[in-house]
Design a protein around this motif. Structure first.
Motif, PDB file in Angstrom:
ATOM      1  N   GLY A  55       0.772  -1.229   0.000  1.00 24.75           N
ATOM      2  CA  GLY A  55       0.000   0.000   0.000  1.00 24.75           C
ATOM      3  C   GLY A  55       0.807   1.284   0.000  1.00 24.75           C
ATOM      4  N   THR A  57       2.806   4.296  -1.307  1.00 24.26           N
ATOM      5  CA  THR A  57       2.750   5.016  -2.578  1.00 24.26           C
ATOM      6  C   THR A  57       3.936   5.971  -2.718  1.00 24.26           C
ATOM      7  N   SER A  70      -4.365   4.483  -6.825  1.00 26.29           N
ATOM      8  CA  SER A  70      -5.037   3.465  -6.030  1.00 26.29           C
ATOM      9  C   SER A  70      -5.076   2.173  -6.838  1.00 26.29           C
TER      10      SER A  70
END
Length: 115
Positions: A55, A57, A70
């Motif tokens: 997750g 980024t 996403s």
């Protein structure tokens, strides 16, 4: 063989928004990393944003605070919400997916931002 197909590009006025989508087929394995790169005429391909399987980024400096990356839970699709677009965002945007066996790329989708 993995296929990545982008969609959602187009022409938009400066200040507007676009949402890019990239869906993978031909693979049953989740990508370790998925990301978006772009290439403007006469320039090198550059990282726009990427998301790791945990997750985390990462964004290019020029798009921080404007773009959001996403992915789906299966980690076989990735999206890019682009807000407050600028003419300098004009480029072909490419989707990338990375597995233990290497990187796969989409064919690209054109994003054009008019001033």
């Amino acid at each position: 063989q993995v296929h990545l197909v982008e969609s959602g590009g187009g022409l938009v006025q400066a200040g507007g928004s676009l949402r890019l989508s990239c869906v993978a087929s031909g693979t049953i394995y989740a990508f370790k990393v998925m990301g978006w790169y772009r290439q403007a005429p006469g320039k090198q391909r550059e990282l726009v944003a990427q998301i790791v399987s945990n997750g985390v980024t990462d964004y290019g400096d020029s798009v921080k605070d404007r773009f959001i990356i996403s992915r789906n839970k299966a980690q076989t699709a990735v999206y890019l919400q682009m807000n407050r677009l600028k003419p300098e965002d004009t480029a072909v945007y490419y989707c990338m997916g990375r597995t233990a066996w290497g990187d796969s790329w989409g064919q690209g989708t054109q994003v054009t931002v008019s001033s």
